[in-house]
Motif scaffolding. Structure first.
Motif, mmCIF file in Angstrom:
data_model
loop_
_atom_site.group_PDB
_atom_site.id
_atom_site.type_symbol
_atom_site.label_atom_id
_atom_site.label_comp_id
_atom_site.label_asym_id
_atom_site.label_seq_id
_atom_site.Cartn_x
_atom_site.Cartn_y
_atom_site.Cartn_z
ATOM 1 N N MET A 98 0.798 -0.963 -0.150
ATOM 2 C CA MET A 98 -0.008 -0.033 0.117
ATOM 3 C C MET A 98 0.760 1.433 -0.010
ATOM 4 N N SER A 99 0.541 2.138 -0.870
ATOM 5 C CA SER A 99 1.195 3.362 -0.892
ATOM 6 C C SER A 99 0.480 4.670 -0.661
ATOM 7 N N ALA A 100 1.253 5.798 -0.635
ATOM 8 C CA ALA A 100 0.582 7.004 -0.029
ATOM 9 C C ALA A 100 -0.454 7.390 -1.496
ATOM 10 N N VAL A 101 -1.268 8.585 -0.745
ATOM 11 C CA VAL A 101 -2.377 8.589 -1.774
ATOM 12 C C VAL A 101 -1.831 9.954 -2.582
ATOM 13 N N SER A 102 -2.592 10.208 -3.754
ATOM 14 C CA SER A 102 -2.114 11.284 -4.617
ATOM 15 C C SER A 102 -3.105 12.642 -4.596
ATOM 16 N N ALA A 103 -2.737 13.651 -5.204
ATOM 17 C CA ALA A 103 -3.870 14.750 -4.995
ATOM 18 C C ALA A 103 -5.333 14.687 -5.891
ATOM 19 N N VAL A 104 -5.257 13.255 -6.665
ATOM 20 C CA VAL A 104 -6.650 13.158 -7.288
ATOM 21 C C VAL A 104 -7.736 12.876 -6.563
ATOM 22 N N VAL A 105 -8.987 13.427 -7.094
ATOM 23 C CA VAL A 105 -10.111 13.335 -6.301
ATOM 24 C C VAL A 105 -11.049 12.411 -7.251
ATOM 25 N N ILE A 106 -11.557 11.203 -6.815
ATOM 26 C CA ILE A 106 -12.611 10.482 -7.654
ATOM 27 C C ILE A 106 -13.936 10.895 -7.156
ATOM 28 N N VAL A 107 -14.761 11.212 -8.102
ATOM 29 C CA VAL A 107 -16.276 11.328 -7.725
ATOM 30 C C VAL A 107 -17.081 10.215 -8.350
ATOM 31 N N SER A 108 -17.802 9.825 -7.704
ATOM 32 C CA SER A 108 -18.667 8.529 -8.006
ATOM 33 C C SER A 108 -19.923 8.211 -7.439
ATOM 34 N N SER A 109 -20.774 7.671 -7.988
ATOM 35 C CA SER A 109 -22.457 7.586 -7.366
ATOM 36 C C SER A 109 -22.069 6.044 -6.774
ATOM 37 N N THR A 110 -23.298 5.486 -6.356
ATOM 38 C CA THR A 110 -23.263 4.250 -5.889
ATOM 39 C C THR A 110 -23.486 3.456 -6.977
ATOM 40 N N VAL A 111 -23.692 1.879 -6.559
ATOM 41 C CA VAL A 111 -24.003 1.034 -7.616
ATOM 42 C C VAL A 111 -25.567 1.175 -8.083
ATOM 43 N N SER A 112 -26.386 1.538 -7.243
ATOM 44 C CA SER A 112 -27.737 1.643 -7.705
ATOM 45 C C SER A 112 -28.286 3.037 -8.241
ATOM 46 N N LEU A 159 -7.378 1.565 -6.316
ATOM 47 C CA LEU A 159 -6.082 1.086 -6.268
ATOM 48 C C LEU A 159 -5.268 1.612 -7.390
ATOM 49 N N LEU A 160 -5.880 1.933 -8.541
ATOM 50 C CA LEU A 160 -4.991 2.447 -9.779
ATOM 51 C C LEU A 160 -4.698 3.930 -9.517
ATOM 52 N N ARG A 161 -5.484 4.584 -8.973
ATOM 53 C CA ARG A 161 -5.177 6.096 -8.990
ATOM 54 C C ARG A 161 -4.746 6.709 -7.695
ATOM 55 N N GLU A 162 -4.921 5.862 -6.448
ATOM 56 C CA GLU A 162 -4.529 6.285 -5.342
ATOM 57 C C GLU A 162 -5.171 7.472 -4.869
ATOM 58 N N PRO A 163 -6.278 8.049 -4.854
ATOM 59 C CA PRO A 163 -6.736 9.319 -4.922
ATOM 60 C C PRO A 163 -6.508 10.001 -3.168
ATOM 61 N N ALA A 164 -6.460 11.370 -3.116
ATOM 62 C CA ALA A 164 -6.717 11.902 -1.806
ATOM 63 C C ALA A 164 -8.020 11.675 -1.368
ATOM 64 N N LEU A 165 -8.877 11.755 -2.118
ATOM 65 C CA LEU A 165 -10.247 11.865 -1.652
ATOM 66 C C LEU A 165 -11.103 11.310 -2.602
ATOM 67 N N VAL A 166 -12.317 10.431 -2.084
ATOM 68 C CA VAL A 166 -13.161 9.826 -2.872
ATOM 69 C C VAL A 166 -14.604 10.490 -2.343
ATOM 70 N N VAL A 167 -15.316 11.275 -3.282
ATOM 71 C CA VAL A 167 -16.517 11.737 -2.885
ATOM 72 C C VAL A 167 -17.625 10.925 -3.678
ATOM 73 N N ILE A 168 -18.539 10.300 -2.633
ATOM 74 C CA ILE A 168 -19.494 9.483 -2.992
ATOM 75 C C ILE A 168 -20.894 10.362 -3.060
ATOM 76 N N SER A 169 -21.751 10.523 -4.124
ATOM 77 C CA SER A 169 -22.957 11.231 -4.091
ATOM 78 C C SER A 169 -24.047 10.159 -4.615
ATOM 79 N N SER A 170 -25.056 10.506 -3.772
ATOM 80 C CA SER A 170 -26.183 9.580 -4.173
ATOM 81 C C SER A 170 -27.573 10.485 -3.744
ATOM 82 N N VAL A 171 -28.281 10.400 -4.729
ATOM 83 C CA VAL A 171 -29.654 11.169 -4.354
ATOM 84 C C VAL A 171 -30.959 10.302 -4.621
#
Ligand code: B12
Length: 157
Positions: free
Chosen positions: A1-15, A53-65
């Motif tokens: 496991m390595s340190a995270v980068s400055a990238v932010v992943i924005v994602s919704s949920t599976v449904s 795993l690929l991008r090692e983001p600093a932040l993952v933002v999950i949005s669901s409405v």
């Protein structure tokens, strides 16, 4: 496991099929100067985990409405906090996470205990607080896991 980068992943949920919430969040994150990978709607947990795993983001933002965010987030955070995932990766959730407002505080607390660093409700202050968190990230660059307590306190779905 390595340190995270400055990238932010924005994602919704599976449904969740809604997309404009994701576009909105992408633009907000980009506005403060952080690079974004927007995974779009209906993202399976394994796809999100692979991207982390690929991008090692600093932040993952999950949005669901769609009202099923709470349930989806419980499975998702178990996967993102598994041993193979990057250390120091912040994971937050927000939007309209349930159908009923009743029980929102308990659900947010449950999600935080399950591993989310912050859970934002759909109120007018949330985006301001979320943006402050992003600005903190740009200032600190690489960081270790943990949201300043003044940012995570009192956030509910
Ligand atoms: C457009 C729309 C759709 C479109 C989506 C098309 C697309 N390409 O995106 C379609 C028709 C596909 C759709 C489908 C459904 N929808 Co719809 N949809 C909407 C609608 C009208 C607008 C959503 C939108 O684009 N808003 C614009 C974006 C920019 O704003 P937002 O989504 O509100 O996000 C903001 C905040 O929530 C917050 N936020 C969001 N995420 C996060 C994350 C963080 C970290 C933070 C800080 C903030 C934050 O910031 C955003 C900007 O302010 C809303 C009602 C409404 N007026 O909001 C219903 C709504 C979201 N839909 C709803 C429902 C129920 C559904 C369906 C289940 C309907 C059905 N029976 O099939 C399906 C779900 C399908 C699925 N699998 O997810 C409900 C959800 C109710 C709930 N949560 O309790 C809503 C609220 C309508 C309602 N009042 O009942 N929908």
């Amino acid at each position: 496991m390595s340190a995270v980068s400055a990238v932010v992943i924005v994602s919704s949920t599976v449904s969740d099929a809604h997309t404009w919430n994701l576009v909105f969040l992408q633009l907000l994150v980009e506005e403060v100067g952080l690079p974004v990978v927007n995974l779009g709607p209906c993202v399976p947990e394994e796809l999100l985990a692979a991207e982390c795993l690929l991008r090692e983001p600093a932040l993952v933002v999950i949005s669901s409405v769609n009202g099923h965010g709470y349930q989806d987030c419980l499975g998702l955070i178990r996967r993102l906090r598994a041993a193979d995932q990057p250390e120091g990766m912040l994971v937050v959730a927000g939007g309209k996470l349930a159908v009923l407002a009743e029980g929102a505080t308990r659900r947010a607390e449950h999600l935080r205990r399950a591993g989310f660093d912050a859970v934002f409700d759909d109120g007018p202050d949330s985006l301001v607080t979320f943006r402050q968190m992003l600005v903190t990230l740009t200032g600190e660059g690489h960081r270790t896991r943990g949201v300043p307590s003044e940012l995570s306190a009192g956030r509910t779905p």
